[in-house]
Design an enzyme around this catalytic site. Structure first.
Site, mmCIF file in Angstrom:
data_model
loop_
_atom_site.group_PDB
_atom_site.id
_atom_site.type_symbol
_atom_site.label_atom_id
_atom_site.label_comp_id
_atom_site.label_asym_id
_atom_site.label_seq_id
_atom_site.Cartn_x
_atom_site.Cartn_y
_atom_site.Cartn_z
ATOM 1 N N GLU A 78 0.825 -1.211 0.000
ATOM 2 C CA GLU A 78 0.000 0.000 0.000
ATOM 3 C C GLU A 78 0.862 1.265 0.000
ATOM 4 O O GLU A 78 1.752 1.428 0.818
ATOM 5 C CB GLU A 78 -0.951 -0.010 1.190
ATOM 6 C CG GLU A 78 -1.943 -1.164 1.193
ATOM 7 C CD GLU A 78 -2.891 -1.154 -0.009
ATOM 8 O OE1 GLU A 78 -2.989 -0.106 -0.691
ATOM 9 O OE2 GLU A 78 -3.535 -2.196 -0.264
ATOM 10 N N CYS A 141 -8.511 -1.366 7.621
ATOM 11 C CA CYS A 141 -7.124 -1.451 7.141
ATOM 12 C C CYS A 141 -6.560 -0.060 6.856
ATOM 13 O O CYS A 141 -5.464 0.277 7.313
ATOM 14 C CB CYS A 141 -7.052 -2.332 5.898
ATOM 15 S SG CYS A 141 -7.317 -4.093 6.246
ATOM 16 N N HIS A 165 -1.422 -5.552 2.272
ATOM 17 C CA HIS A 165 -2.622 -6.375 2.140
ATOM 18 C C HIS A 165 -2.240 -7.748 1.580
ATOM 19 O O HIS A 165 -1.406 -7.834 0.663
ATOM 20 C CB HIS A 165 -3.629 -5.722 1.188
ATOM 21 C CG HIS A 165 -4.683 -4.924 1.876
ATOM 22 N ND1 HIS A 165 -4.964 -3.612 1.578
ATOM 23 C CD2 HIS A 165 -5.560 -5.261 2.858
ATOM 24 C CE1 HIS A 165 -5.948 -3.174 2.338
ATOM 25 N NE2 HIS A 165 -6.330 -4.162 3.121
#
Length: 201
Positions: A78, A141, A165
């Site tokens: 991410e 998240c 993730h």
């Protein structure tokens, strides 16, 4: 050196969460790095409260938070977290914030403090699918990634931090035909590479 690695408890009717299954399977030491594992509740606010307590007590050199992204087939590195909670489903305590700011004194967004492009290169070398992702969503998240980076910036900490993730693991897709997944062992190997690459680059 100390690495704090977090995973989440199961949510949305799942019996397991691949993030915690993988994190809890990491060795306690990787090279000269002490691995400290933390299970977070899939709950808005409570998740960052538990994380902040651990950051204060442990004072790690790096923090990598890991979460489930069912439907993705690769390790998602991410890039950015945004200052918004906008939940499409309820968290594990029934909270479902819509268009709510996470921290009023925070930036609109924070970028990962992990070397995500270098990590991708290292994962490609050992044939583990990975990709840089430009959205961590707007559920818990993103909430925890944003909170982590906010804490680092707010306290002027010289530490690395970010969010990864991971796909479903094998046990989760037995009743989900044609759903992407990754073995737990491969996710564990990926996390080991991510930890070492992040600390040594």
């Amino acid at each position: 050196m100390k690495a704090l690695i977090t995973g989440f408890e199961p949510f949305d009717k799942e019996e397991i969460n691949p993030s915690w299954e993988a994190v809890s399977s990491l060795h306690n030491n990787i090279d000269d790095i002490e691995i400290i594992k933390l299970k977070l509740p899939t709950v808005f606010k409570k998740s960052y409260e538990k994380l902040f307590d651990s950051l204060e007590n442990i004072k790690p050199d790096i923090v990598i938070c890991v979460g489930q992204a069912g439907g993705r087939y690769e390790i998602s590195l991410e890039r950015v977290a945004v200052n918004i909670d906008d939940a499409g489903i309820k968290d594990n305590e029934g909270n479902q914030p819509i268009d709510e700011i996470i921290f009023n004194d925070g930036e609109n967004a924070y970028f990962s403090r992990l070397p995500i492009k270098r990590i991708k290169e290292e994962l490609n070398k050992i044939s583990i699918p990975s990709a840089v992702s430009n959205t961590a969503g707007t559920f818990v998240c993103n909430h925890i990634m944003y909170s982590l980076l906010y804490y680092i910036k707010k306290n002027n900490l010289n530490i690395k931090g970010g969010f990864i993730h991971v796909p479903y693991i094998t046990e989760q897709i037995l009743d989900k035909p044609n759903t992407p997944y990754m073995t737990k062992d491969m996710i564990v190997k990926a996390l080991e590479v991510i930890i070492k690459t992040s600390l040594y680059n």
